[in-house]
Design an enzyme around this catalytic site. Sequence first.
Site, PDB file in Angstrom:
ATOM      1  N   ASP A 140      -3.936  -6.322   4.846  1.00 27.50           N
ATOM      2  CA  ASP A 140      -4.940  -7.185   5.478  1.00 27.50           C
ATOM      3  C   ASP A 140      -4.827  -8.632   5.004  1.00 27.50           C
ATOM      4  O   ASP A 140      -5.173  -9.549   5.731  1.00 27.50           O
ATOM      5  CB  ASP A 140      -6.344  -6.658   5.170  1.00 27.50           C
ATOM      6  N   ILE A 160      -2.038  -7.593  14.248  1.00 28.65           N
ATOM      7  CA  ILE A 160      -0.927  -7.448  15.208  1.00 28.65           C
ATOM      8  C   ILE A 160      -1.379  -6.655  16.430  1.00 28.65           C
ATOM      9  O   ILE A 160      -1.108  -7.025  17.578  1.00 28.65           O
ATOM     10  CB  ILE A 160       0.284  -6.762  14.521  1.00 28.65           C
ATOM     11  N   LYS A 162     -10.795  -4.187  18.629  1.00 29.68           N
ATOM     12  CA  LYS A 162      -9.403  -4.566  18.889  1.00 29.68           C
ATOM     13  C   LYS A 162      -9.058  -4.483  20.373  1.00 29.68           C
ATOM     14  O   LYS A 162      -7.938  -4.790  20.770  1.00 29.68           O
ATOM     15  CB  LYS A 162      -8.454  -3.668  18.077  1.00 29.68           C
ATOM     16  N   ASN A 208       0.856  -1.187   0.000  1.00 29.15           N
ATOM     17  CA  ASN A 208       0.000   0.000   0.000  1.00 29.15           C
ATOM     18  C   ASN A 208       0.894   1.239   0.000  1.00 29.15           C
ATOM     19  O   ASN A 208       2.116   1.144  -0.002  1.00 29.15           O
ATOM     20  CB  ASN A 208      -0.960  -0.022   1.200  1.00 29.15           C
ATOM     21  N   LYS A 220     -13.849   0.134  15.801  1.00 28.20           N
ATOM     22  CA  LYS A 220     -12.543  -0.520  15.638  1.00 28.20           C
ATOM     23  C   LYS A 220     -11.823  -0.607  16.974  1.00 28.20           C
ATOM     24  O   LYS A 220     -11.183  -1.609  17.291  1.00 28.20           O
ATOM     25  CB  LYS A 220     -11.718   0.275  14.621  1.00 28.20           C
ATOM     26  N   PHE A 280      -4.284   3.116  15.064  1.00 23.25           N
ATOM     27  CA  PHE A 280      -4.632   4.156  14.090  1.00 23.25           C
ATOM     28  C   PHE A 280      -5.755   3.637  13.215  1.00 23.25           C
ATOM     29  O   PHE A 280      -5.878   2.432  13.004  1.00 23.25           O
ATOM     30  CB  PHE A 280      -3.425   4.511  13.219  1.00 23.25           C
ATOM     31  N   PRO A 292      -2.581 -11.868  10.320  1.00 26.66           N
ATOM     32  CA  PRO A 292      -2.959 -11.680  11.728  1.00 26.66           C
ATOM     33  C   PRO A 292      -3.094 -10.202  12.055  1.00 26.66           C
ATOM     34  O   PRO A 292      -2.424  -9.363  11.449  1.00 26.66           O
ATOM     35  CB  PRO A 292      -1.783 -12.300  12.490  1.00 26.66           C
TER      36      PRO A 292
HETATM   37  N1  CTP Z   1      -3.396  -3.350  12.360  1.00 20.34           N
HETATM   38  C1  CTP Z   1      -2.545  -4.353  12.766  1.00 20.34           C
HETATM   39  N2  CTP Z   1      -2.514  -5.543  12.089  1.00 20.34           N
HETATM   40  C2  CTP Z   1      -3.321  -5.740  11.028  1.00 20.34           C
HETATM   41  C3  CTP Z   1      -4.186  -4.713  10.592  1.00 20.34           C
HETATM   42  C4  CTP Z   1      -4.200  -3.543  11.278  1.00 20.34           C
HETATM   43  O1  CTP Z   1      -1.792  -4.173  13.740  1.00 20.34           O
HETATM   44  N3  CTP Z   1      -3.263  -6.900  10.398  1.00 20.34           N
HETATM   45  C5  CTP Z   1      -3.438  -2.110  13.125  1.00 20.34           C
HETATM   46  C6  CTP Z   1      -2.965  -0.893  12.353  1.00 20.34           C
HETATM   47  O2  CTP Z   1      -1.586  -0.680  12.554  1.00 20.34           O
HETATM   48  C7  CTP Z   1      -3.805   0.215  12.950  1.00 20.34           C
HETATM   49  C8  CTP Z   1      -5.098  -0.476  13.306  1.00 20.34           C
HETATM   50  O3  CTP Z   1      -4.789  -1.855  13.417  1.00 20.34           O
HETATM   51  O4  CTP Z   1      -3.263   0.695  14.161  1.00 20.34           O
HETATM   52  C9  CTP Z   1      -6.213  -0.280  12.343  1.00 20.34           C
HETATM   53  O5  CTP Z   1      -5.801  -0.563  11.048  1.00 20.34           O
HETATM   54  P1  CTP Z   1      -6.822  -0.452   9.845  1.00 20.34           P
HETATM   55  O6  CTP Z   1      -6.140  -0.932   8.608  1.00 20.34           O
HETATM   56  O7  CTP Z   1      -7.472   0.885   9.834  1.00 20.34           O
HETATM   57  O8  CTP Z   1      -7.922  -1.469  10.333  1.00 20.34           O
HETATM   58  P2  CTP Z   1      -8.287  -2.885   9.902  1.00 20.34           P
HETATM   59  O9  CTP Z   1      -8.278  -3.717  11.133  1.00 20.34           O
HETATM   60  O10 CTP Z   1      -7.427  -3.347   8.785  1.00 20.34           O
HETATM   61  O11 CTP Z   1      -9.786  -2.674   9.427  1.00 20.34           O
HETATM   62  P3  CTP Z   1     -10.376  -2.126   8.024  1.00 20.34           P
HETATM   63  O12 CTP Z   1      -9.246  -2.129   7.045  1.00 20.34           O
HETATM   64  O13 CTP Z   1     -11.437  -3.079   7.716  1.00 20.34           O
HETATM   65  O14 CTP Z   1     -10.893  -0.749   8.325  1.00 20.34           O
END
Ligand code: CTP
Length: 405
Positions: free
Chosen positions: A285, A315, A349, A214, A345, A331, A313
Amino acid sequence: MQAATSTRPRRVLLGISGGIAAYKACELTRLLVKAGHSVQVVMTRAATQFVGPLTLQALSGREVALDSWHPLRASGMDHIDLVREADALVVAPASADLLARAACGIGDDLLGTLLLARDAVPTLLAPAMNRAMWAHPAVQRNAARLRDDGVRLAGPGSGEQACGEVGEGRMLEPEQLLLEIEALWQPRLLQGRRVLLTAGPTFEPWDAVRGLSNRSSGKMGWALARAAWEAGAEVVLVAGPGALAPPYGARTVRVETALQMRDAVRAELDLAAADVFIAAAAVADWRPRQAQAGKIKKQPGAAPSLPELVANPDILAEVAARAPSPYCVGFAAEADDLVANAQAKRLRKAVPLLVGNLGPQTFGSDHSSCVLVDESGVRELPRMDKLELARQLVREIAARLPARA
Ligand code: CTP
């Protein structure tokens, strides 16, 4: 090395003592001026043997103070006034002799008296000398005494020295000193704390040359690493691929994929507990279930089918579920319905604090701002650049941290 930005302009009194690293004080002066600060240079007599005062005058735009007998100020009180007018007193390079005089409170020249008259002005010394001189017990005693007196010592670093020897004693580079100086003006809210961060994108290989990723630049995570370091924390940054050089003051662990990022975060937490975990990374993701060996070759008239994807996963959620877990900050970049999405969210989490980026359509395309979502509700942070935003976030995080056991 990141350039300094956005620290509001301050007045720096820059002392230069006699050592070959005095030439680097010219570049430091230039960087300070470029960053918007004003610089008043004071040179010892020995320093003028290494660089000419005219060089520093040209770079700082101010006459250089050389002794107390030809004062720059009409009061005739340069030995007090110059430091009282300053937001920081910096000595770079600080020679072994300068350290000894400062540690003993000897005011036999202008810089010596200014060090005595500094009062509460934040003071930073950048030692620079031959490695054997730095290792000498007398110098170490002086350095320790200065630290006890509330002076900050930046460096020395180690490496090749002007004398041809290799070891500890090199003055920090001007870019590093600029960061050290700007840190003087930040409150040490995370002193003694350990902060673990993720930042940047992840890259999920499809074949030997292609993959999913990304557009995250990692800049927010870098700014947070700097802000946490400025606040006194021990900082570990687990960073995905990107062009940014490792931030000064943090230990950086480079990874490529989400799985590697997860493993690196786990390893860091197993190594030592963290007080704060900030997930600023844009973790992919999904990843291709199987990365293909070699490069998928083009077939005339046909496109390969996209790989089967599996979920990576989460994290942040995993760290939040650890027992004990650090104070977790996530974030969320949402396209719409920011607050509701961010709050959902946060709960999903199970993290105490989530930072949501407002989409450009909400607040105007050239502005960035964010909201903080926690159990007590929502707080908007006004528009500012990423370093200022990071410093503000560090303040918000520090205020929410449970007191140490
Ligand atoms: N995050 C993470 N591990 C992942 C996905 C996200 O640690 N596999 C963390 C990101 O670093 C951020 C937060 O989760 O602090 C939210 O990330 P975001 O991409 O906005 O959320 P997603 O859980 O991926 O949800 P979506 O994309 O469906 O909005």
